[in-house]
Motif scaffolding. Structure first.
Motif, PDB file in Angstrom:
ATOM      1  N   ILE A 199     -13.083  10.058   6.085  1.00  0.00           N
ATOM      2  CA  ILE A 199     -12.709   8.671   5.817  1.00  0.00           C
ATOM      3  C   ILE A 199     -11.246   8.511   6.220  1.00  0.00           C
ATOM      4  CG2 ILE A 199     -14.341   8.389   3.903  1.00  0.00           C
ATOM      5  CD1 ILE A 199     -11.948   8.713   1.985  1.00  0.00           C
ATOM      6  N   GLU A 200     -10.786   7.265   6.318  1.00  0.00           N
ATOM      7  CA  GLU A 200      -9.396   7.016   6.633  1.00  0.00           C
ATOM      8  C   GLU A 200      -8.724   6.233   5.503  1.00  0.00           C
ATOM      9  OE1 GLU A 200      -8.926   5.177  10.442  1.00  0.00           O
ATOM     10  OE2 GLU A 200      -9.399   7.024  11.521  1.00  0.00           O
ATOM     11  N   LEU A 201      -7.495   6.597   5.208  1.00  0.00           N
ATOM     12  CA  LEU A 201      -6.649   5.841   4.294  1.00  0.00           C
ATOM     13  C   LEU A 201      -5.571   5.159   5.124  1.00  0.00           C
ATOM     14  CD1 LEU A 201      -6.086   8.367   1.340  1.00  0.00           C
ATOM     15  CD2 LEU A 201      -7.838   6.599   1.546  1.00  0.00           C
ATOM     16  N   ALA A 202      -5.434   3.852   4.968  1.00  0.00           N
ATOM     17  CA  ALA A 202      -4.458   3.094   5.740  1.00  0.00           C
ATOM     18  C   ALA A 202      -3.419   2.477   4.797  1.00  0.00           C
ATOM     19  CB  ALA A 202      -5.148   2.000   6.550  1.00  0.00           C
ATOM     20  N   PHE A 203      -2.142   2.701   5.099  1.00  0.00           N
ATOM     21  CA  PHE A 203      -1.062   2.087   4.325  1.00  0.00           C
ATOM     22  C   PHE A 203       0.226   2.204   5.132  1.00  0.00           C
ATOM     23  CE2 PHE A 203      -1.207   6.528   3.181  1.00  0.00           C
ATOM     24  CZ  PHE A 203       0.109   6.932   3.038  1.00  0.00           C
ATOM     25  N   ASP A 204       1.164   1.334   4.862  1.00  0.00           N
ATOM     26  CA  ASP A 204       2.456   1.321   5.556  1.00  0.00           C
ATOM     27  C   ASP A 204       2.303   1.308   7.073  1.00  0.00           C
ATOM     28  OD1 ASP A 204       3.759   1.280   3.151  1.00  0.00           O
ATOM     29  OD2 ASP A 204       4.366   3.397   3.194  1.00  0.00           O
ATOM     30  N   GLY A 205       1.276   0.602   7.568  1.00  0.00           N
ATOM     31  CA  GLY A 205       1.115   0.445   9.005  1.00  0.00           C
ATOM     32  C   GLY A 205       0.555   1.648   9.723  1.00  0.00           C
ATOM     33  N   ARG A 206       0.027   2.637   8.988  1.00  0.00           N
ATOM     34  CA  ARG A 206      -0.538   3.840   9.614  1.00  0.00           C
ATOM     35  C   ARG A 206      -1.882   4.180   8.974  1.00  0.00           C
ATOM     36  NH1 ARG A 206       3.235   8.143   7.949  1.00  0.00           N
ATOM     37  NH2 ARG A 206       3.643   6.689   6.242  1.00  0.00           N
ATOM     38  N   HIS A 225      -2.493  -2.610   1.171  1.00  0.00           N
ATOM     39  CA  HIS A 225      -1.578  -3.506   1.869  1.00  0.00           C
ATOM     40  C   HIS A 225      -0.883  -4.391   0.841  1.00  0.00           C
ATOM     41  CE1 HIS A 225      -0.373  -6.899   4.517  1.00  0.00           C
ATOM     42  NE2 HIS A 225      -0.313  -5.968   5.453  1.00  0.00           N
ATOM     43  N   GLN A 226       0.284  -4.910   1.197  1.00  0.00           N
ATOM     44  CA  GLN A 226       1.005  -5.761   0.260  1.00  0.00           C
ATOM     45  C   GLN A 226       0.237  -7.028  -0.093  1.00  0.00           C
ATOM     46  OE1 GLN A 226       4.684  -6.765   2.151  1.00  0.00           O
ATOM     47  NE2 GLN A 226       3.737  -7.954   3.805  1.00  0.00           N
ATOM     48  N   ARG A 227      -0.720  -7.426   0.770  1.00  0.00           N
ATOM     49  CA  ARG A 227      -1.558  -8.586   0.477  1.00  0.00           C
ATOM     50  C   ARG A 227      -2.785  -8.207  -0.362  1.00  0.00           C
ATOM     51  NH1 ARG A 227      -0.425 -12.961   3.959  1.00  0.00           N
ATOM     52  NH2 ARG A 227      -2.517 -13.810   3.582  1.00  0.00           N
ATOM     53  N   GLY A 228      -3.024  -6.897  -0.502  1.00  0.00           N
ATOM     54  CA  GLY A 228      -4.167  -6.438  -1.281  1.00  0.00           C
ATOM     55  C   GLY A 228      -5.025  -5.458  -0.506  1.00  0.00           C
ATOM     56  N   PHE A 229      -5.958  -4.869  -1.199  1.00  0.00           N
ATOM     57  CA  PHE A 229      -6.861  -3.857  -0.651  1.00  0.00           C
ATOM     58  C   PHE A 229      -7.818  -4.460   0.380  1.00  0.00           C
ATOM     59  CE2 PHE A 229     -11.196  -2.101  -1.078  1.00  0.00           C
ATOM     60  CZ  PHE A 229     -10.981  -0.787  -0.671  1.00  0.00           C
TER      61      PHE A 229
END
Length: 388
Positions: A75-82, A203-207
């Motif tokens: 699976i992938e975890l995405a946060f801070d643009g990566r 994300h700052q806008r939400g999951f």
């Protein structure tokens, strides 16, 4: 009517239990309030753990799952643009399969009907009597006629809003619950998959979440106000939100397509104990609910009925009740582990309106630890594939 085991509810739990009992020579009747067409058309999530895959294969109902399901090794975890990949198979030696719940139901219905199992659809006015005796009965109406089943056991697989959990005695019962202050806005989309694996984005806008149902259907979610309404969201607004939360500067984009389903689901954790009283046993959502973040709902239901099938086999073939007496304790070990993991994933990836700046930084730091520490990534992977 007479049977050994009366099963209330024809979801994955009830149907699989009926099939497992059949394989061990134990009779059952399954009652369902909806029609067969309805249960086979209700599209829900379908992330199957390795153990669930093995149980379905060993029960002879996994052929189509193996042929048509999408085997995922990470699976992938995405946060801070990566985006960061968690390699499930490398870390645990196991994988998961994405195979929608309604397809599992179709396979199980076909298996029960091929074995001439008794499935009664569109029943109403279900009532339980004598669950504290060795001869419980289930009254109901089917095709306009009042009918009664005499059984040795009654198994409640009819979900949170069913009739079996309220039939449990109040004395000694304990309910545990947490309701989250957000929900998931889910859509089904006609398009090619956006990703070969699930993407969980903070994300700052939400999951947000990217999943796949079939080679031509995507399932996408984003965090929303649970009191919101789908009518407030045009297709353009939905795509704008998903693009904002999921994409960065690497050129990857979410595939758009025709949205043919929109819904909002609440997020909560719930456990009711004990899961048995007399000759009544509960399984699946009738006894426990997890937020969908950890992909545990159907897997817990399968685990429950696997335990019940073993206990009923021991009762009928060996004349012993040890496993039935220990059902609640055995099931709760797995349930609370899954509740913890689902709570942890939910806390890790969602925005909480009451979170302080300090708590938000702790959330970001924890995400960094998960993707940079093999030990923490392994813990996530082990829980995700169900390696316990």
């Amino acid at each position: 009517m007479r049977t050994q085991v009366a099963i209330i509810g024809a979801g994955p739990a009830g149907l699989l239990l009926s099939h497992l009992l059949h394989l061990n020579g134990i009779d059952s009747i399954v009652l369902e309030s909806r029609s067969q067409a309805e249960i086979e058309a209700t599209i829900r999530a379908g992330v199957l753990e390795q153990g669930t895959m093995d149980i379905l294969k060993n029960a002879g109902v996994g052929a189509r799952m193996q042929a048509e399901g999408a085997l995922h090794h990470g699976i992938e975890l995405a946060f801070d643009g990566r985006r960061h990949r968690i390699d499930l198979s490398e870390l645990t030696g196991k994988a998961i399969t994405v195979y929608p719940q309604h397809e599992v139901i179709k396979d199980l219905v076909a298996a029960r009907q091929a074995a001439q199992g008794q499935l009664l659809f569109e029943v109403s006015e279900v009532e339980l009597h004598g669950i504290d005796t060795v001869t419980p009965t289930v009254g109901f109406t089917h095709q306009g006629a009042a009918t009664r089943i005499e059984a040795d056991f009654v198994i409640g697989c009819d979900g949170y809003h069913g009739v079996t959990r309220p039939a449990m005695p109040l004395q000694g019962r304990q309910d545990y619950q947490r309701t989250y202050g957000f929900g998931w806005f889910g859509i089904l989309v006609e398009s090619a998959p956006s990703s070969n694996e699930l993407i969980y984005a903070q994300h700052q806008r939400g999951f947000a979440l990217v999943s796949t149902r079939t080679p031509t259907v995507q399932r996408l979610y984003f965090q929303c106000d649970p009191a919101d309404h789908v009518d407030n969201w045009s297709d353009d607004r939905i795509w704008g939100e998903l693009h904002a939360r999921l994409e960065n500067n690497d050129g990857w984009r979410v595939n758009e397509g025709r949205i043919f389903q929109k819904n909002i689901i609440g997020m909560r954790s719930f456990v009711s104990t004990p899961m048995q009283s007399g000759r009544l046993f509960l399984a699946g959502d009738a006894a426990h609910i997890v937020p969908p973040t950890g992909a545990k709902g159907m897997n817990l239901a399968v685990s429950d009925v696997h335990l019940l099938a073993q206990g009923l086999e021991q009762f009928y073939h060996q004349g012993q009740e040890d496993r039935l007496h220990g059902y609640t304790a055995a099931a709760l070990k797995r349930i609370w582990r899954a509740e913890y993991f689902s709570w942890w994933m939910t806390s890790l990836l969602h925005n909480f309106t009451d979170a302080s700046l300090f708590q938000r930084e702790m959330q970001r730091a924890e995400l960094e630890c998960v993707v940079s520490s093999r030990a923490m990534a392994t813990a996530l992977a082990e829980n995700y594939v169900g390696a316990f």
